[in-house]
Scaffold this motif. Sequence first.
Motif, mmCIF file in Angstrom:
data_model
loop_
_atom_site.group_PDB
_atom_site.id
_atom_site.type_symbol
_atom_site.label_atom_id
_atom_site.label_comp_id
_atom_site.label_asym_id
_atom_site.label_seq_id
_atom_site.Cartn_x
_atom_site.Cartn_y
_atom_site.Cartn_z
ATOM 1 N N TRP A 1 15.874 19.392 -26.511
ATOM 2 C CA TRP A 1 17.158 19.040 -26.309
ATOM 3 C C TRP A 1 17.393 17.890 -25.241
ATOM 4 C CZ3 TRP A 1 21.105 20.417 -22.644
ATOM 5 C CH2 TRP A 1 22.340 20.394 -23.049
ATOM 6 N N SER A 2 16.352 18.030 -24.146
ATOM 7 C CA SER A 2 16.393 16.906 -23.142
ATOM 8 C C SER A 2 16.214 15.701 -23.781
ATOM 9 C CB SER A 2 15.616 17.388 -22.062
ATOM 10 O OG SER A 2 15.763 18.372 -21.349
ATOM 11 N N GLY B 1 17.950 17.657 -32.917
ATOM 12 C CA GLY B 1 19.087 18.555 -32.160
ATOM 13 C C GLY B 1 19.279 19.965 -32.697
ATOM 14 N N GLY B 2 19.119 19.982 -34.117
ATOM 15 C CA GLY B 2 19.217 21.278 -34.770
ATOM 16 C C GLY B 2 18.030 22.250 -34.356
ATOM 17 N N VAL B 3 16.879 21.705 -34.417
ATOM 18 C CA VAL B 3 15.429 22.648 -33.956
ATOM 19 C C VAL B 3 15.772 22.909 -32.305
ATOM 20 C CG1 VAL B 3 13.314 22.558 -33.419
ATOM 21 C CG2 VAL B 3 14.211 21.687 -35.649
ATOM 22 N N SER B 4 16.322 22.069 -31.648
ATOM 23 C CA SER B 4 16.403 22.301 -30.114
ATOM 24 C C SER B 4 17.490 23.414 -30.033
ATOM 25 C CB SER B 4 16.605 21.217 -29.359
ATOM 26 O OG SER B 4 17.916 20.474 -29.791
ATOM 27 N N TRP C 1 27.731 23.780 -29.134
ATOM 28 C CA TRP C 1 28.224 22.545 -28.817
ATOM 29 C C TRP C 1 27.147 21.448 -29.721
ATOM 30 C CZ3 TRP C 1 25.622 18.373 -26.524
ATOM 31 C CH2 TRP C 1 26.339 17.172 -26.396
ATOM 32 N N THR C 2 25.856 21.641 -29.404
ATOM 33 C CA THR C 2 24.915 20.822 -30.153
ATOM 34 C C THR C 2 25.094 20.649 -31.817
ATOM 35 O OG1 THR C 2 23.367 21.125 -28.266
ATOM 36 C CG2 THR C 2 22.406 20.350 -30.313
#
Length: 230
Positions: free
Chosen positions: A204-205, A173-176, A152-153
Amino acid sequence: MNRKLTAALLIAAAVLTNVAFTVLGTVFDYPDVLKKPTDEILTAFRAGQGPIAGWFTVLALSAALFAPIAVGVGRLSRSAAMRAAVPVGIAAAVVQVAGLSRWPLLVPGFAADAADTDPSVASAGREHFETAHQVLGTLIGETLGYALTAAWTILVIVALGRTLAGRWFTVLGGVSAALIAAGVVSPLHVPGVDFANFIGYVLWSGWLLAFAVVLLRSPADRPVLAGSPR
């Protein structure tokens, strides 16, 4: 599902998840307790059943928020990636709620049976817990949950590109997402995977909170994106 409501849900999900996770770490040694023998897990659960079940309920609620979040975020773009992201986000919410709900709904009964003086009842209680632990916990809640959350991310990042917030939004976002996805191989006991997964959720949070801030600061009448500009 306007931008302010979506932002509020993003903040609520991030805050509730981290608060519940932190408290469960204190009262139940979560998530490390999950790697202990069944009898130790159930004994620890019985020792603090009320608060533990309650905070798992909060954790399940925070996961459930991602269904409306997926719908709200889906209104930000008309791209194919975002159209795919909406059902993926809803599915991520469903599987995580299914996995986490076992603690307040099923585990109290399993824990009580496991402490029964009748050996056959106690054995059945432990076996039922182990089955739920593997199927609802490891397979559905964790493995599918990690995969769908990461997917989803990535889909949201692809759909929004840098137009919404810039390069930092895409990178964070990509790394998380990559670190969260690493949790899929956790059942194989690969060294460092659990720590990477934990760091992924921390990042991500932060990404969710930053996402909320961007939405709150963007004009209410800003049009949705037709495609996925870079």
